[in-house]
Motif scaffolding. Sequence first.
Motif, PDB file in Angstrom:
ATOM      1  N   LEU A   2       7.011   9.374  -1.894  1.00 24.98           N
ATOM      2  CA  LEU A   2       5.876   8.342  -2.158  1.00 24.98           C
ATOM      3  C   LEU A   2       6.440   7.127  -2.652  1.00 24.98           C
ATOM      4  O   LEU A   2       5.963   5.935  -2.339  1.00 24.98           O
ATOM      5  CB  LEU A   2       4.759   8.848  -3.348  1.00 24.98           C
ATOM      6  N   LYS A  62       8.146   5.351   0.393  1.00 22.21           N
ATOM      7  CA  LYS A  62       7.092   5.010   1.246  1.00 22.21           C
ATOM      8  C   LYS A  62       6.511   3.547   0.556  1.00 22.21           C
ATOM      9  O   LYS A  62       6.349   2.598   1.357  1.00 22.21           O
ATOM     10  CB  LYS A  62       5.986   5.696   1.355  1.00 22.21           C
ATOM     11  N   GLN A  63       6.203   3.547  -0.640  1.00 16.60           N
ATOM     12  CA  GLN A  63       5.564   2.421  -1.250  1.00 16.60           C
ATOM     13  C   GLN A  63       6.620   1.214  -1.274  1.00 16.60           C
ATOM     14  O   GLN A  63       6.225   0.074  -0.944  1.00 16.60           O
ATOM     15  CB  GLN A  63       5.278   2.876  -2.709  1.00 16.60           C
ATOM     16  N   GLU A  69       6.744  -0.188   2.342  1.00 14.33           N
ATOM     17  CA  GLU A  69       5.665  -1.081   2.430  1.00 14.33           C
ATOM     18  C   GLU A  69       5.800  -2.338   1.762  1.00 14.33           C
ATOM     19  O   GLU A  69       5.366  -3.504   2.300  1.00 14.33           O
ATOM     20  CB  GLU A  69       4.406  -0.090   2.035  1.00 14.33           C
ATOM     21  N   GLN A  70       6.295  -2.281   0.430  1.00 18.73           N
ATOM     22  CA  GLN A  70       6.422  -3.497  -0.201  1.00 18.73           C
ATOM     23  C   GLN A  70       7.634  -4.298   0.470  1.00 18.73           C
ATOM     24  O   GLN A  70       7.299  -5.754   0.327  1.00 18.73           O
ATOM     25  CB  GLN A  70       6.850  -3.231  -1.796  1.00 18.73           C
TER      26      GLN A  70
END
Length: 835
Positions: free
Chosen positions: A269, A272-273, A276-277
Amino acid sequence: MENDLNYHKFNQLFLGRNLNQEVNKDFFNYFTSLTNNHPNIVIVLSKFGEVLSLNYKKIHTLLGKPIIDDKDLLQFVYGNNLHLLKNTFNKTLQGHTEKCNIEIKNNFNQKLFLDLTFIPIIIEEEIVGIYLIVTDNTDKTLMKQELMQWENHLNYAQQIAEIGSWEYLFSEDKLICSKNFYNMFGLGYQKSISIDEPFKQIHPDDLDLSIQYLNKAINDGENYTHKVRVYHRKTNELKHFKVHAEVFCEEGKPAKIFGIIKDETYQILLKKQLIEQNEGYKSIFDNLTSGIWMRKQIGGKFLFASKGLEDILEIPLSTLYEDSKAWYNMIQPIHLQELENGKKKMMNGQSFQWIYRINSGNGTTKWLLEEVVPRLDDHGQITNIFGLVTDITYEIEKEHQINYLSNYDNLTGLPNQQSLFKKLDDMCETDDPYAILYFDLDRFNIINDSLGYFIGDETLKYVANRLEKIMPKDSYLARLSSNDFIMIIKNFENKKEVIQYAKTIIKKIREPFTIQDYELNISTSIGITFYPEEGREKLTLLKNAHTALYKAKKEGKSTYQLSSDEGDLSTYKKYALDRDMRKAISNEEFELHFQPQVETGTGSLCGAEALIRWNHKEWGLVSPGEFIPLAEENHMINGITDWVIEKVCQLLKEWKEKGLPIIPIAINIPPIRFMKKGLYQHVKTQLEYYGIDPFYLEFEITEDTLLNIESSVYSTIQSLKELGIRIAVDDFGTGYASLASIRMFKPNKIKIDKIFIDNINNEDKVDNGIICATLHLAKSLEMNVVAEGVEEFEQLKFLKKNDCDVIQGYLFSKPVKKEEFENILRAGYLSPQVS
């Protein structure tokens, strides 16, 4: 003896039995053999609990102490253990074998874990005794405890590491798992479960692949590692597990699998974060005009470069990724040393910012502003380098243009007035001497009026160029305004050298020149001034030079003039006094002289006036008339006045300690000192510090002080009077003090100025009338009168006749040094010195 004793005790089992002696002997031998040869400790007890037989050697080894009788055993068994043994013993007497476990400590305070088996001895269907088998399970128990502890530690470790262990037995479809395995899947704990249970929780998209891996392991014995998504049975939360399995074979065939699962949910997670950032940041970075980059190390490969760098460097980003030195090779050599200094800062964990020029990919010269920040690990080692670079070429060019226009004359290219003033301000902060030459082109307006401003402008440019060619080394030339020029000359040996150079300029400017077919003849006048003796501030220097220029023009033009005559010593002395005054107090160059004041009728000493003198290292004893006006100009007068007050208090204390009679000492206080805050507090502090009665201080103020009175000044004077300081009006009659101001202040004393005293012998009725009126006024207002400047006996007679209170003047004494004044204090009396 021991066997006899045991046999005797053993016979108690057969009391009341019709057994022959031989049978008894056989029973005894049997139990004795059992006691001595059984691998464990065997104790034969009567039904009353008495020890009938045991192996003393074994029990000694177990307990670490010889056992003599039953009491020796009881010291190791007490409390709850004793209660447990009694209960078990009694249950065994019911005819059943019983077991129990106890924990005791041996003679060495070591823990023993014992298993006890109580077996009834039945003869002729009657329980006659019990034999007790003692098994030492200490090693097994400790090992079991240790294994349990390790199992707990393993469970804790698995929880912390977010892993679970499992073992799958193919033939039995039995899955044996660690506790944390069950927790990770949200399953209830069981000793074993079917493989189907965890597979029910696998994400549908991952189930087929997971089954394939398992089947290959079962059928082909292949180890495997893969990632799988799992729904937690209790929370339905989606988890991300990493599975690793290894197959173990028996007789050449796969038999079971040992495996580990690791919960990577947080990492997945987070990753993934971050992705995205990073995508968001990358989008932002790529749309910035600035360039953002990251390297693995100083000078290392680029890990990231935003699109802004393409536009700044004018090369493809792929070039940066392929060649880490491509950017470095663009930097102009003059800036490389600054870059090396920046690298040293980064090695110390510091960021740095620098401005430099590059030759971009298409050959354009650009100015860049770059800030570089190192990232350090816990050991202080650089892990990454980050940078932000901005193209500031436009700003630099504009700044250069603005700086040029603000500091240079647009016509001649010479420094302008602003630049000149800054130059003079900087040079006035040092003591290095220099000369200022103020030029003005004679009759320049005729050229403008007759030939036009274009010819006039070209003339100014030509003159500026000619002056630049002949100006001395390290000199400075500026255009002040219109046809006025300023030249600053340094490093000259004497003033004659500067004058000779001025003559050279006048000669060169006279030489004819041609502009657009017009042959022009012009001349210049020059005013000259010198720093620091003729001024220490730019405006003063320019004013002096302009005054000298004006004098040169009056002399007929095309000549030079100095702002002051070279032989004018007073100008230099004024400069020297102003320069050295600031250090005079700390160097103890000031001293006080005292002029006595005596009672008119008796000549008795009643006071004195303190007068400051300056022992200058170059000019000797300087009078107040020379340096006090300077002190008022440079605002040193306040500090000097405070020094006099403190010095007088110090001397009054010194005289008191010497046993000399002390008298009031008058001190002149300039008007400006009343306007500055702190006078009252300073006086009060000195009086308290030196222990002086305020009665012995008298402050003399001028009539101008009364005339220009402000509320703050009035308040200060009133406070001083309330403190006990006496106030005298000095030089009375020479100013414009009104009777109203005298009435308001109510001074303690009035001093008649010497100008009136000098005219007493001239029988000047006006002056004599003023003196008599002043004396009468003072008497009416209950004020004392001091006549100062009394030098002749006839003046004394007149003043005595008209009841003047106090006399001060050369007739009795001139101002004297401290040592001579102390002799006057001792005498306490002065006689007129009649010539």
